[in-house]
Scaffold this motif. Sequence first.
Motif, PDB file in Angstrom:
ATOM      1  N   ALA A 126      18.527  27.226 -46.483  1.00  0.00           N
ATOM      2  CA  ALA A 126      18.911  26.681 -44.719  1.00  0.00           C
ATOM      3  C   ALA A 126      20.568  27.646 -43.859  1.00  0.00           C
ATOM      4  N   THR A 127      20.877  27.946 -44.682  1.00  0.00           N
ATOM      5  CA  THR A 127      22.539  27.610 -44.188  1.00  0.00           C
ATOM      6  C   THR A 127      22.881  29.295 -44.431  1.00  0.00           C
ATOM      7  N   HIS A 128      23.394  29.670 -45.492  1.00  0.00           N
ATOM      8  CA  HIS A 128      23.646  30.122 -46.516  1.00  0.00           C
ATOM      9  C   HIS A 128      25.093  30.345 -46.364  1.00  0.00           C
ATOM     10  N   ASP A 129      25.651  29.358 -45.850  1.00  0.00           N
ATOM     11  CA  ASP A 129      27.122  29.413 -45.526  1.00  0.00           C
ATOM     12  C   ASP A 129      28.275  29.144 -45.922  1.00  0.00           C
ATOM     13  N   ASP A 130      29.525  29.655 -45.988  1.00  0.00           N
ATOM     14  CA  ASP A 130      30.597  28.816 -47.522  1.00  0.00           C
ATOM     15  C   ASP A 130      30.784  27.663 -47.471  1.00  0.00           C
ATOM     16  N   TRP A 131      30.297  26.874 -46.611  1.00  0.00           N
ATOM     17  CA  TRP A 131      30.812  25.617 -46.126  1.00  0.00           C
ATOM     18  C   TRP A 131      29.494  24.564 -47.304  1.00  0.00           C
ATOM     19  N   VAL A 132      28.798  24.544 -47.447  1.00  0.00           N
ATOM     20  CA  VAL A 132      27.679  24.443 -47.932  1.00  0.00           C
ATOM     21  C   VAL A 132      28.734  23.533 -50.140  1.00  0.00           C
ATOM     22  N   PRO A 133      28.986  23.922 -50.400  1.00  0.00           N
ATOM     23  CA  PRO A 133      29.575  22.865 -50.976  1.00  0.00           C
ATOM     24  C   PRO A 133      30.396  22.243 -50.880  1.00  0.00           C
ATOM     25  N   TRP A 134      31.484  21.972 -49.976  1.00  0.00           N
ATOM     26  CA  TRP A 134      32.269  21.369 -48.874  1.00  0.00           C
ATOM     27  C   TRP A 134      31.028  20.359 -48.549  1.00  0.00           C
ATOM     28  N   LEU A 135      29.991  20.503 -48.013  1.00  0.00           N
ATOM     29  CA  LEU A 135      29.643  19.727 -47.575  1.00  0.00           C
ATOM     30  C   LEU A 135      28.350  18.424 -48.855  1.00  0.00           C
ATOM     31  N   VAL A 136      28.066  19.065 -49.517  1.00  0.00           N
ATOM     32  CA  VAL A 136      27.774  18.690 -50.777  1.00  0.00           C
ATOM     33  C   VAL A 136      28.641  18.083 -51.360  1.00  0.00           C
ATOM     34  N   LEU A 140      20.317  18.876 -52.358  1.00  0.00           N
ATOM     35  CA  LEU A 140      20.966  19.363 -51.622  1.00  0.00           C
ATOM     36  C   LEU A 140      21.185  20.131 -51.074  1.00  0.00           C
ATOM     37  N   LEU A 141      22.010  20.631 -52.212  1.00  0.00           N
ATOM     38  CA  LEU A 141      22.901  21.772 -52.576  1.00  0.00           C
ATOM     39  C   LEU A 141      21.779  23.134 -52.030  1.00  0.00           C
ATOM     40  N   LEU A 142      20.729  22.740 -53.316  1.00  0.00           N
ATOM     41  CA  LEU A 142      19.584  23.976 -52.767  1.00  0.00           C
ATOM     42  C   LEU A 142      19.218  24.019 -51.278  1.00  0.00           C
ATOM     43  N   VAL A 143      19.032  22.913 -50.915  1.00  0.00           N
ATOM     44  CA  VAL A 143      17.988  22.777 -49.171  1.00  0.00           C
ATOM     45  C   VAL A 143      18.969  23.620 -48.500  1.00  0.00           C
ATOM     46  N   LEU A 144      20.712  22.958 -48.672  1.00  0.00           N
ATOM     47  CA  LEU A 144      22.082  23.274 -47.652  1.00  0.00           C
ATOM     48  C   LEU A 144      21.868  25.348 -47.819  1.00  0.00           C
ATOM     49  N   ARG A 145      22.322  25.545 -49.530  1.00  0.00           N
ATOM     50  CA  ARG A 145      21.677  27.227 -49.371  1.00  0.00           C
ATOM     51  C   ARG A 145      20.675  27.972 -49.364  1.00  0.00           C
ATOM     52  N   VAL A 182       7.323  22.471 -54.374  1.00  0.00           N
ATOM     53  CA  VAL A 182       7.934  23.939 -53.856  1.00  0.00           C
ATOM     54  C   VAL A 182       8.007  24.873 -54.460  1.00  0.00           C
ATOM     55  N   VAL A 183       7.698  25.187 -56.091  1.00  0.00           N
ATOM     56  CA  VAL A 183       7.198  26.520 -57.210  1.00  0.00           C
ATOM     57  C   VAL A 183       6.203  26.972 -56.339  1.00  0.00           C
ATOM     58  N   PHE A 184       5.335  26.511 -55.990  1.00  0.00           N
ATOM     59  CA  PHE A 184       4.152  26.345 -55.327  1.00  0.00           C
ATOM     60  C   PHE A 184       4.310  27.099 -54.019  1.00  0.00           C
ATOM     61  N   THR A 185       5.333  27.274 -53.087  1.00  0.00           N
ATOM     62  CA  THR A 185       5.039  27.247 -52.073  1.00  0.00           C
ATOM     63  C   THR A 185       5.603  28.906 -51.537  1.00  0.00           C
ATOM     64  N   PRO A 186       4.961  30.169 -50.601  1.00  0.00           N
ATOM     65  CA  PRO A 186       5.346  31.418 -50.535  1.00  0.00           C
ATOM     66  C   PRO A 186       6.768  31.875 -51.102  1.00  0.00           C
ATOM     67  N   LYS A 187       7.901  30.656 -50.222  1.00  0.00           N
ATOM     68  CA  LYS A 187       9.397  30.709 -50.218  1.00  0.00           C
ATOM     69  C   LYS A 187      10.019  31.045 -51.473  1.00  0.00           C
ATOM     70  N   TYR A 188       9.456  30.422 -52.768  1.00  0.00           N
ATOM     71  CA  TYR A 188      10.007  30.031 -53.563  1.00  0.00           C
ATOM     72  C   TYR A 188      10.127  31.775 -54.499  1.00  0.00           C
TER      73      TYR A 188
END
Length: 161
Positions: A126-136, A119-124, A46-52
């Motif tokens: 991917a979605t930027h939604d407030d419900w991510v912590p609840w889903l995790v 999972l927390l990182l990917v969902l944060r 992941v660290v070597f991708t442009p998105k990082y």
Amino acid sequence: MVETVRRTGRDETEDERADRMWGELIQEVRVAQTGVQILFGFLLTVVFTPKYAGLAHADQVIYIVTVVLGACATGALIGPVSLHRLVSGRRIKSQAVQWASRLTFVGLVLLLATMTAALLLVLRVATHDDWVPWLVTGVVGWYLLCWFVLPLWTRRRYTTR
């Protein structure tokens, strides 16, 4: 010298029991080890991708914590193999099984933490939604139920004393 034979409900000696338990433990470790190594391998890229570079600071911190947890889980789950190799032939298999079992348990707890952080990182991201912590939290609850609660309940419910 009289050897005390501990009866386990099977017709096996203490050495045979240690051999059986070692074989079972190694089979369990193979499953967990494969999963943690695949996850850790993906995390390392992941660290070597442009998105990082575009990740928020908090997400970069979560990523670093996830990688460190993955490295620790990998170490704990590979540990039983090294332990066995270094003590093999010393006639201490039952003690090796105990320590390998402890390392495996620690590895599973670290794998749980790694998967939670990933999972927390990917969902944060991917979605930027407030419900991510609840889903995790829900997924972690599921892991806890499957990995710890059900096995401990089964052990308590069906173990004879």
